[in-house]
Scaffold this motif. Structure first.
Motif, PDB file in Angstrom:
ATOM      1  N   TYR A 136       1.626   4.249  -8.381  1.00 52.21           N
ATOM      2  CA  TYR A 136       0.394   4.894  -8.159  1.00 52.21           C
ATOM      3  C   TYR A 136       0.527   6.205  -8.684  1.00 52.21           C
ATOM      4  O   TYR A 136       1.373   7.067  -8.522  1.00 52.21           O
ATOM      5  CB  TYR A 136       0.278   4.889  -6.554  1.00 52.21           C
ATOM      6  N   LEU A 145      -3.068  -4.729   8.932  1.00 50.60           N
ATOM      7  CA  LEU A 145      -3.600  -3.596   8.085  1.00 50.60           C
ATOM      8  C   LEU A 145      -4.843  -3.972   7.701  1.00 50.60           C
ATOM      9  O   LEU A 145      -5.059  -5.159   7.135  1.00 50.60           O
ATOM     10  CB  LEU A 145      -2.673  -3.542   6.873  1.00 50.60           C
ATOM     11  N   ALA A 178       0.790  -1.304  -0.072  1.00 54.31           N
ATOM     12  CA  ALA A 178      -0.042   0.083  -0.019  1.00 54.31           C
ATOM     13  C   ALA A 178       0.942   1.312   0.062  1.00 54.31           C
ATOM     14  O   ALA A 178       1.898   1.184   0.478  1.00 54.31           O
ATOM     15  CB  ALA A 178      -0.973   0.064   1.282  1.00 54.31           C
ATOM     16  N   ASP A 179       0.377   2.296  -0.388  1.00 56.57           N
ATOM     17  CA  ASP A 179       0.977   3.728  -0.375  1.00 56.57           C
ATOM     18  C   ASP A 179       0.037   4.643   0.146  1.00 56.57           C
ATOM     19  O   ASP A 179      -1.152   5.079  -0.461  1.00 56.57           O
ATOM     20  CB  ASP A 179       1.459   3.925  -2.015  1.00 56.57           C
ATOM     21  N   LEU A 180       0.150   4.886   1.358  1.00 56.66           N
ATOM     22  CA  LEU A 180      -0.814   5.652   2.144  1.00 56.66           C
ATOM     23  C   LEU A 180      -0.366   7.273   1.744  1.00 56.66           C
ATOM     24  O   LEU A 180       0.621   7.662   2.056  1.00 56.66           O
ATOM     25  CB  LEU A 180      -0.846   5.730   3.499  1.00 56.66           C
ATOM     26  N   LYS A 181      -1.313   7.939   1.296  1.00 58.80           N
ATOM     27  CA  LYS A 181      -1.136   9.278   1.222  1.00 58.80           C
ATOM     28  C   LYS A 181      -1.546  10.192   2.432  1.00 58.80           C
ATOM     29  O   LYS A 181      -2.811   9.987   2.777  1.00 58.80           O
ATOM     30  CB  LYS A 181      -2.067   9.946  -0.155  1.00 58.80           C
ATOM     31  N   LEU A 182      -0.368  11.081   2.893  1.00 61.36           N
ATOM     32  CA  LEU A 182      -0.924  11.647   4.072  1.00 61.36           C
ATOM     33  C   LEU A 182      -0.836  13.069   3.855  1.00 61.36           C
ATOM     34  O   LEU A 182       0.315  13.697   3.591  1.00 61.36           O
ATOM     35  CB  LEU A 182       0.043  11.227   5.171  1.00 61.36           C
ATOM     36  N   THR A 195      -7.774  -4.724   5.201  1.00 58.29           N
ATOM     37  CA  THR A 195      -7.781  -4.788   3.728  1.00 58.29           C
ATOM     38  C   THR A 195      -8.871  -5.175   3.018  1.00 58.29           C
ATOM     39  O   THR A 195      -9.594  -6.213   3.524  1.00 58.29           O
ATOM     40  CB  THR A 195      -6.517  -5.896   3.346  1.00 58.29           C
ATOM     41  N   ARG A 217       3.986  10.683   1.673  1.00 60.78           N
ATOM     42  CA  ARG A 217       3.414   9.239   1.333  1.00 60.78           C
ATOM     43  C   ARG A 217       4.154   8.134   2.371  1.00 60.78           C
ATOM     44  O   ARG A 217       5.277   8.586   2.699  1.00 60.78           O
ATOM     45  CB  ARG A 217       3.682   8.870  -0.107  1.00 60.78           C
ATOM     46  N   TYR A 218       3.448   7.158   2.656  1.00 59.17           N
ATOM     47  CA  TYR A 218       4.135   6.150   3.566  1.00 59.17           C
ATOM     48  C   TYR A 218       3.899   4.857   2.921  1.00 59.17           C
ATOM     49  O   TYR A 218       2.576   4.424   2.679  1.00 59.17           O
ATOM     50  CB  TYR A 218       3.471   6.246   5.050  1.00 59.17           C
TER      51      TYR A 218
END
Length: 145
Positions: free
Chosen positions: A143, A110, A22-26, A112, A38-39
Protein backbone atom coordinates in the motif's frame (compact mmCIF):
# COMPACT_ATOMS: atom_id res chain seq x y z
CA UNK A 1 3.84 -15.55 4.52
CA UNK A 2 6.10 -16.12 7.52
CA UNK A 3 3.39 -14.91 9.88
CA UNK A 4 0.81 -17.23 8.29
CA UNK A 5 3.24 -20.15 8.26
CA UNK A 6 3.79 -19.70 11.99
CA UNK A 7 0.07 -19.23 12.65
CA UNK A 8 -0.90 -22.41 10.81
CA UNK A 9 1.93 -24.43 12.38
CA UNK A 10 0.95 -23.22 15.86
CA UNK A 11 -2.53 -24.63 15.26
CA UNK A 12 -1.17 -27.87 13.79
CA UNK A 13 -2.11 -27.21 10.16
CA UNK A 14 -0.17 -26.82 6.92
CA UNK A 15 -0.12 -23.44 5.19
CA UNK A 16 -1.99 -23.24 1.88
CA UNK A 17 -1.83 -19.48 1.32
CA UNK A 18 -1.89 -16.06 2.95
CA UNK A 19 -3.97 -12.96 2.19
CA UNK A 20 -3.29 -9.43 3.35
CA UNK A 21 -6.87 -8.21 3.92
CA UNK A 22 -6.32 -4.69 5.23
CA UNK A 23 -3.64 -2.34 6.44
CA UNK A 24 -5.06 0.04 9.03
CA UNK A 25 -3.15 3.26 9.43
CA UNK A 26 -3.20 4.45 13.03
CA UNK A 27 -2.09 8.06 13.44
CA UNK A 28 -2.58 10.50 16.28
CA UNK A 29 -1.35 13.89 17.26
CA UNK A 30 -0.27 14.58 20.81
CA UNK A 31 0.66 17.83 22.47
CA UNK A 32 4.39 17.07 22.16
CA UNK A 33 4.65 14.82 19.13
CA UNK A 34 2.85 12.85 16.48
CA UNK A 35 2.84 9.08 16.42
CA UNK A 36 1.32 6.28 14.50
CA UNK A 37 1.76 2.93 12.97
CA UNK A 38 0.10 0.29 10.90
CA UNK A 39 -1.91 -2.76 11.82
CA UNK A 40 -2.00 -5.48 9.19
CA UNK A 41 -5.04 -7.74 9.05
CA UNK A 42 -4.29 -11.02 7.37
CA UNK A 43 -6.08 -14.25 6.64
CA UNK A 44 -4.04 -17.41 6.83
CA UNK A 45 -5.41 -20.16 4.62
CA UNK A 46 -4.41 -23.10 6.75
CA UNK A 47 -5.46 -26.63 5.86
CA UNK A 48 -8.44 -26.35 8.22
CA UNK A 49 -11.10 -29.03 7.88
CA UNK A 50 -14.16 -27.91 5.95
CA UNK A 51 -17.37 -27.88 7.97
CA UNK A 52 -20.44 -29.67 6.71
CA UNK A 53 -23.12 -27.59 4.98
CA UNK A 54 -25.30 -27.99 8.07
CA UNK A 55 -22.58 -26.79 10.44
CA UNK A 56 -21.76 -23.84 8.16
CA UNK A 57 -25.45 -22.93 8.00
CA UNK A 58 -25.69 -23.12 11.82
CA UNK A 59 -22.68 -20.78 12.13
CA UNK A 60 -24.26 -18.33 9.67
CA UNK A 61 -27.50 -18.42 11.69
CA UNK A 62 -25.53 -17.58 14.87
CA UNK A 63 -23.97 -14.60 13.04
CA UNK A 64 -27.32 -13.37 11.77
CA UNK A 65 -28.77 -13.43 15.29
CA UNK A 66 -25.69 -11.62 16.65
CA UNK A 67 -25.18 -9.11 13.81
CA UNK A 68 -27.32 -6.21 15.05
CA UNK A 69 -25.93 -6.24 18.59
CA UNK A 70 -22.38 -6.57 17.25
CA UNK A 71 -22.83 -3.56 14.97
CA UNK A 72 -24.26 -1.56 17.86
CA UNK A 73 -21.31 -2.45 20.13
CA UNK A 74 -18.85 -1.73 17.30
CA UNK A 75 -20.51 1.65 16.73
CA UNK A 76 -20.10 2.61 20.37
CA UNK A 77 -16.34 2.03 20.09
CA UNK A 78 -15.58 3.26 16.58
CA UNK A 79 -18.53 5.31 15.35
CA UNK A 80 -21.42 4.28 13.15
CA UNK A 81 -21.12 0.98 11.31
CA UNK A 82 -20.23 1.87 7.71
CA UNK A 83 -23.05 1.91 5.19
CA UNK A 84 -23.52 2.62 1.52
CA UNK A 85 -26.45 4.31 -0.11
CA UNK A 86 -28.72 1.28 0.14
CA UNK A 87 -27.49 -0.86 3.01
CA UNK A 88 -24.94 -1.43 5.74
CA UNK A 89 -21.61 -2.94 4.80
CA UNK A 90 -21.32 -6.67 5.38
CA UNK A 91 -19.35 -7.96 8.33
CA UNK A 92 -16.54 -10.03 6.83
CA UNK A 93 -15.40 -13.03 8.85
CA UNK A 94 -11.62 -13.10 8.57
CA UNK A 95 -11.53 -16.81 9.30
CA UNK A 96 -14.49 -17.83 7.23
CA UNK A 97 -17.39 -19.82 8.61
CA UNK A 98 -16.86 -22.73 6.21
CA UNK A 99 -13.43 -23.36 7.74
CA UNK A 100 -14.50 -23.06 11.37
CA UNK A 101 -14.29 -19.31 11.93
CA UNK A 102 -16.12 -18.14 15.03
CA UNK A 103 -19.25 -16.37 13.79
CA UNK A 104 -19.59 -14.17 16.89
CA UNK A 105 -15.97 -13.39 17.79
CA UNK A 106 -15.55 -9.60 17.47
CA UNK A 107 -11.90 -10.09 16.53
CA UNK A 108 -12.98 -12.21 13.56
CA UNK A 109 -15.31 -9.62 11.99
CA UNK A 110 -14.37 -6.60 9.90
CA UNK A 111 -16.77 -4.17 8.18
CA UNK A 112 -16.07 -4.45 4.47
CA UNK A 113 -17.47 -2.58 1.45
CA UNK A 114 -19.84 -4.89 -0.47
CA UNK A 115 -17.68 -5.06 -3.61
CA UNK A 116 -14.58 -5.95 -1.57
CA UNK A 117 -16.57 -8.49 0.46
CA UNK A 118 -17.68 -10.17 -2.78
CA UNK A 119 -14.07 -10.20 -4.03
CA UNK A 120 -12.77 -11.72 -0.80
CA UNK A 121 -15.44 -14.43 -0.93
CA UNK A 122 -14.33 -15.20 -4.49
CA UNK A 123 -10.62 -15.30 -3.59
CA UNK A 124 -10.79 -17.29 -0.34
CA UNK A 125 -11.30 -20.62 -2.18
CA UNK A 126 -8.26 -19.87 -4.37
CA UNK A 127 -6.20 -19.23 -1.24
CA UNK A 128 -7.39 -22.47 0.38
CA UNK A 129 -6.54 -24.32 -2.84
CA UNK A 130 -2.98 -22.95 -2.62
CA UNK A 131 -3.30 -21.03 -5.89
CA UNK A 132 -1.45 -17.86 -6.96
CA UNK A 133 -1.14 -15.15 -5.96
CA UNK A 134 -1.98 -16.27 -2.43
CA UNK A 135 0.71 -18.94 -2.23
CA UNK A 136 3.67 -16.60 -2.83
CA UNK A 137 5.18 -13.57 -1.16
CA UNK A 138 3.85 -10.27 -2.49
CA UNK A 139 5.48 -6.83 -2.55
CA UNK A 140 7.19 -5.52 0.58
CA UNK A 141 4.93 -2.46 0.71
CA UNK A 142 1.60 -3.33 -0.89
CA UNK A 143 0.00 0.00 0.00
CA UNK A 144 1.16 3.52 -0.74
CA UNK A 145 -0.06 6.58 1.16
Amino acid sequence: MTYCHRQCAAEGYALKGCMWIADLKLDWEGTLHNAGGRYAITHCCCAYPVLSKEATKAARTRWEKFRDSFRKDWGEKFGDWPAGEDASWPGHHLRDLKHGGDPVDPDNILPTPPTIHDLLNKEYPRCYDGLPPWNTVGPDLPYVD
